[in-house]
Scaffold this active site. Structure first.
Site, short mmCIF file in Angstrom:
data_model
loop_
_atom_site.label_atom_id
_atom_site.label_comp_id
_atom_site.label_asym_id
_atom_site.label_seq_id
_atom_site.Cartn_x
_atom_site.Cartn_y
_atom_site.Cartn_z
CB CYS A 146 0.18 1.30 -4.17
SG CYS A 146 0.46 -0.36 -4.79
CB CYS A 206 -1.00 0.00 1.16
SG CYS A 206 -0.31 0.22 2.80
CB CYS A 265 2.94 -2.97 -7.58
SG CYS A 265 3.59 -4.53 -6.97
#
Length: 137
Positions: A85, A11, A89
């Site tokens: 997020c 996150c 990633c």
């Protein structure tokens, strides 16, 4: 999946959702699953309301610290679970990616964090069931 499955929770601040998820997975799966958590922009400390909410269910995450998301952490994980997020990633072939849409507990009191904690528990329980089915094959 590797011999010992590995899960990475990501996150933004690695201070609330991902820390609670990591706490739940460690608590519920024991040492059967390797657990990591990280954030794209880590906070200085874990959210005190998240710590208190987890303490209420007997899980101590006081020793945890927010960590920066690294390419190596993603590469070393079988399952990468993002929690707000977005696309920060890194994506690698052969990894399983999930996105859990959860309210951000940042700046909220424990009354608001409890339902987030409980929703994360349900998601983690489902994840454990899926991982156990995969490793049984």
């Amino acid at each position: 999946m590797s011999e010992k499955p590995s899960v990475l929770f990501v996150c933004v601040h690695n201070a609330g959702r991902s820390q609670m998820a990591a706490g739940w997975l460690s608590h519920l799966a024991g040492d059967r699953i390797e657990v990591r958590s990280a954030g794209s922009a880590p906070a200085e400390q874990v959210n005190p309301a998240a710590v208190a909410a987890m303490r209420e269910v007997g899980i101590d995450i006081t020793a945890e610290t927010p960590k920066i998301l690294t390419v190596d952490a993603v590469k070393a994980s079988d399952v990468c679970i993002t929690m707000g997020c977005g696309d920060t990633c890194p994506v690698f072939p052969g990894k399983r990616y999930l996105d859990w849409t959860l309210e951000d507990p940042a700046g909220q009191g424990i009354e608001a964090v409890r339902p987030i904690r409980d929703e994360i528990k349900e998601l983690v329980e489902g994840l454990i069931t899926e991982i156990d089915a995969e490793t049984a094959k």
